[in-house]
Design an enzyme around this catalytic site. Sequence first.
Site: not given
Ligand code: RNT
Ligand code: ZN
Length: 421
Positions: A187, A228, A230, A261, A264, A288, A296, A298, A328
Amino acid sequence: MNSKEEKAYQAAKEVYSGYGINTDKILQTLDQVSLSIHCWQADDVAGFENVQEGLEGSGLQVTGNYPGKAGNMEEFRMDLDKAFSLIPGNHRLSLHASYGDFSAGFPGRDKIGPKHFQSWIEWAKTRNIKIDFNSTFFAHPNVKDGYTLASKDKTIRQYWIEHGKKCREISAFIGKEQGSRCVHNIWIPDGSKDITPSRYEHRSLLKDSLDKMLAKKYPADQMIDSVESKLFGIGSEAFVVGSHEFYFGYAVQNNMMLTLDIGHFHPTESVADKVSSAFLFINELLFHVTRGIRWDSDHIVAFNDQLTELMQEIVWTGKLDKVSLGLDFFDATVNRIGAYAIGARNAQKALLLALLMPTKEMVKYENQGRYFERLALFEEFKTKPFGALWDYYCLSKNVPVGESYISEIQKYEEEVLSKRN
Ligand code: RNT
Ligand code: ZN
């Protein structure tokens, strides 16, 4: 056979067997699924390079200042042990390159190698934990104006290509040493805050950098690369080079693994719905597992629709064995070990719920055009006693049942975390 969990399990087992569902078998299936537990919740994505910059400028942000954070590798590993002890089953550790053992000195990201991960391999072996890997393309002075592999500056690109190559070598080494393929996730934060006329140029540069970084082939039983995407990040609101379309195309063209993810994408976009399409063109997916809230991506994984629908689609597509489930999230406002326990256990619970759905019956109704019945059955199954199965699974794996991990964590906080400065 007389604890209250065992009694509840027997009763639940009967309920499910009335629908031809074998709960013993389903718990076995659940037990065979290893999560890839991310190392970075333990210390707010800090790592062990010491010379590191903050996360600023990398599209990532950790908020909060909860006391007790691990300050060195020993404390960090202790916390991971504690976290793993609260999650039933056998799981993997997802390590970021910035978490190497640099006790003998940090050589720079373009110069790290397998030797910096030797002590991790030993650590993991004694615990029967397998390791997955992530290259670290953020929190570094060579992230130039927000760009790494897609920078217009050749020296910058070269630096990060080198880093990626080293990470692939390390991943293959780990995979070989542990006798289990290491998944290497890629990523990058690259993107821009505002209008960018050279999107095509940046994306061409990223494609070219990846081609160079990924040119060397490693044995499939040692490592596999995954890319990955985003949608946007903090400071890259207008443009992210590595978008979903970019990596979907790249993964298909190069026969790679793709990372989705679930934080994302646009909040109303269903990542679950991508599973059945992606598997027609891509062999393996890495998820993820996280929780997006507004901007956000995460938050600690919650047992919500986003999660249960994803697990359901994985099961319905019949691709559980072609999926890696990485966690994640990073929350520094709560006990960090508690964050692991909640998030990991929720991922497992959601998978369990998905495995317990009366899929055959639903498809039967579907084939008869009986859509009221299909929905009714699905809805009713949401409140069948699956919690009893989860509790019984925890009991049988010797981990805290139900919310009893709260007091375990409080005890650890009192005895260990509160003594850290
Ligand atoms: C970031 C990605 C990635 C990170 C990690 C720390 O937006 O989701 O996977 O969270 O690499
Ligand atoms: Zn991620």
